[in-house]
Write a protein that holds these residues in place. Sequence first.
Motif, mmCIF file in Angstrom:
data_model
loop_
_atom_site.group_PDB
_atom_site.id
_atom_site.type_symbol
_atom_site.label_atom_id
_atom_site.label_comp_id
_atom_site.label_asym_id
_atom_site.label_seq_id
_atom_site.Cartn_x
_atom_site.Cartn_y
_atom_site.Cartn_z
ATOM 1 N N ARG A 47 26.013 13.214 6.633
ATOM 2 C CA ARG A 47 24.753 12.628 6.404
ATOM 3 C C ARG A 47 23.624 13.196 7.174
ATOM 4 O O ARG A 47 22.578 13.192 6.853
ATOM 5 N N THR A 50 22.459 16.580 7.216
ATOM 6 C CA THR A 50 21.831 17.064 5.925
ATOM 7 C C THR A 50 20.533 16.258 5.821
ATOM 8 O O THR A 50 19.465 16.415 6.024
ATOM 9 N N ALA A 202 17.624 20.696 4.421
ATOM 10 C CA ALA A 202 19.187 20.257 4.607
ATOM 11 C C ALA A 202 19.658 19.774 3.438
ATOM 12 O O ALA A 202 18.985 18.131 3.420
ATOM 13 N N SER A 203 20.721 19.922 2.596
ATOM 14 C CA SER A 203 20.937 19.263 1.407
ATOM 15 C C SER A 203 22.453 19.071 1.317
ATOM 16 O O SER A 203 23.219 20.079 1.961
ATOM 17 N N SER A 204 22.818 18.223 0.543
ATOM 18 C CA SER A 204 24.214 18.228 0.240
ATOM 19 C C SER A 204 24.598 17.823 -1.170
ATOM 20 O O SER A 204 24.161 16.876 -1.632
ATOM 21 N N PRO A 205 25.534 18.707 -1.920
ATOM 22 C CA PRO A 205 25.753 18.574 -3.259
ATOM 23 C C PRO A 205 26.450 17.166 -3.664
ATOM 24 O O PRO A 205 26.055 16.452 -4.497
ATOM 25 N N LEU A 206 27.468 16.509 -2.696
ATOM 26 C CA LEU A 206 27.967 15.317 -2.900
ATOM 27 C C LEU A 206 27.055 14.144 -2.999
ATOM 28 O O LEU A 206 27.454 13.008 -3.742
ATOM 29 N N LEU A 207 26.031 14.218 -1.949
ATOM 30 C CA LEU A 207 25.267 12.810 -1.913
ATOM 31 C C LEU A 207 24.147 12.999 -3.054
ATOM 32 O O LEU A 207 24.164 11.825 -3.488
ATOM 33 N N ASP A 208 23.858 13.923 -3.703
ATOM 34 C CA ASP A 208 22.942 14.013 -4.836
ATOM 35 C C ASP A 208 23.792 13.878 -6.164
ATOM 36 O O ASP A 208 23.162 12.926 -6.840
#
Lengths: 224, 268
Positions: A47, A50, A202-208
């Motif tokens: 986290r 990202t 920076a991004s995270s598929p699971l958090l979204d």
Amino acid sequence: MSRTALLVLADGRFPAGGHAHSGGVEAAVAAQAVRDPVTLDSFCRGRLHTAGLTAASLAAAATTGCDPLVLDEAADARTPAPALRATSRKLGRQMLRAARAAWPCPALDRLARDLPGGAHQPVVLGIAAHAAGLTALDAAHAAAFDSVTTPATAAVRLLGLDPFDATAVIARLCDDIDAVACQAADAAARVADEGVGVLPAASSPLLDITAEQHAAWPMRLFAS
Amino acid sequence: MSTLAEDRPPLPDTSGVVATARVRAGHNGRATTLPLLSSDGPFQLQKLRPRGDLARVDVIGAMSGPLGGDQLALHADVGPQARLEITAATSTIALRGPSDDAATYDIRLTIGDDAALHWLPQPLISTAGSNLRQTCAVDLAPTARLVLRDEQVLGRTGETCGHLTSHLTVLRAGRPLLDQHTSYGHPHPAWNGPAVVGSHRACGQLLVVDPSLTPAARPTVLLGNPDTPAHGVLVPLGGPALLATVVADTATRLRRLLDQALHRALTP
């Protein structure tokens, strides 16, 4: 500049509503993806690098005096999950109330007037940091630190985790938090010349994904 | 700590492939035309039979890659009122190649007013030891429409993932609509942890931009079951656009959910 102002801003007891949010760890606990200090460490680390980096960069850019409306739009583009956009604006409203009481200034009043629905939380954090006499790096530090402490603190309540273990997770991430804050402040320093596109996204598929699944739960301990 | 370079015998210094393929579509008042179709390097562009008023181009991978050190680009420019679909015959496979240098793959998509682009390539597969930086920059005119699919497979069966970064930037009328940067594989901290992609080895997105969409009237749709290895969401963005984000254990399950998302996105 007062070093203590940074401690006030980053303190979990600063009345900005963060205690009601889990930073996505409630969904991860339900999926048994976070279940002990080791998996909590991995969650917080992911986290931080990202969502934490993205928030820290927006906060740093807001401190340097970038147009808050442009930054707010950049935050929207970096937050595809509507549940997370709503959370960020809600936390932004709460932080703005606390910041206007703590460090009253025209920039915070203007933000309240220009974005009555609430600005994204990192944007408010950055302007509040400036109002408190802090630097862009300080604001980035506060945002990066918050991206780790929110899930670590929530995990204690969700898992009945030993608070010593959760604190050890945060302590192990100190160097990473420093590095993320520096990276964020460096990017923010380039916005004036290169535009907001230079800020990390920076991004995270699971958090979204899990933020939306979590928002659909009928019963939950944390708001996000 | 030893690095990959120290563990392996020195390799000959081979420079990578530098190639830019270009497509330009226009509209002559009756139909979409393709005044420019320029193949280069690994990208062989082939014109397919149009479907209704939708012109179609297929990208055929003519060589393996991208390999380390390659600098590949694909530019598509869809002029006002033109309608173009770009598909691919095969997956793109990022391989280690003769050098540890990163390969770059830069996609530039420009879509004019009242024009539409369907960008539907096959998945990008990041193999062990590969190092690829992919960017996709989309520039939409205010009334442009877009359907964009982006799929990533993190390693072939039983294989670890290479180093893969992917940056998707979508501007609409010059303003940012979507900006996302994902980083997978060593040395990215906790990329396979529970806050990033976990144990999922396929992830993908489907973006639909249409000025007639009213995102506020489109509630979030949960795709798949969170208790299974393939799940995701279809959500409204801040602008007139819907975005599906999906993770899965296999490319097949990933595609199934993205197809479902496309169907839901196009059905009001």
